[in-house]
Design an enzyme around this catalytic site. Sequence first.
Site, PDB file in Angstrom:
ATOM      1  N   MET A   1      45.000  37.053  42.186  1.00 24.93           N
ATOM      2  CA  MET A   1      44.031  37.879  41.602  1.00 24.93           C
ATOM      3  C   MET A   1      43.894  39.053  42.685  1.00 24.93           C
ATOM      4  SD  MET A   1      40.840  39.491  41.613  1.00 24.93           S
ATOM      5  CE  MET A   1      39.692  39.199  42.917  1.00 24.93           C
ATOM      6  N   PRO A   2      44.002  40.305  42.391  1.00 26.66           N
ATOM      7  CA  PRO A   2      44.560  40.832  41.132  1.00 26.66           C
ATOM      8  C   PRO A   2      46.098  41.229  41.484  1.00 26.66           C
ATOM      9  CG  PRO A   2      43.304  42.537  42.455  1.00 26.66           C
ATOM     10  CD  PRO A   2      43.345  41.343  43.225  1.00 26.66           C
TER      11      PRO A   2
END
Length: 70
Positions: A1-2
Amino acid sequence: MPHISVKMYPGRSLEVKEDLAKKIQKLTVEELGCSEGHVSVSFEDIKQEDWQKQVVEQIKSEDLIIEPNF
């Protein structure tokens, strides 16, 4: 993430893409407070004649934050 995916016209060197990826990664870490190792960045070159079909038509209107003006 991300994970951040960048789509753009072809023609930029790997060096330019790597530099931009590092800048995107740095900004993401600063803004989201996540670890550098958790941020990935990819690039996809899309030919100009394919842009409408492969990019514009694939983006949901509710997901578009900044609209292009061209």
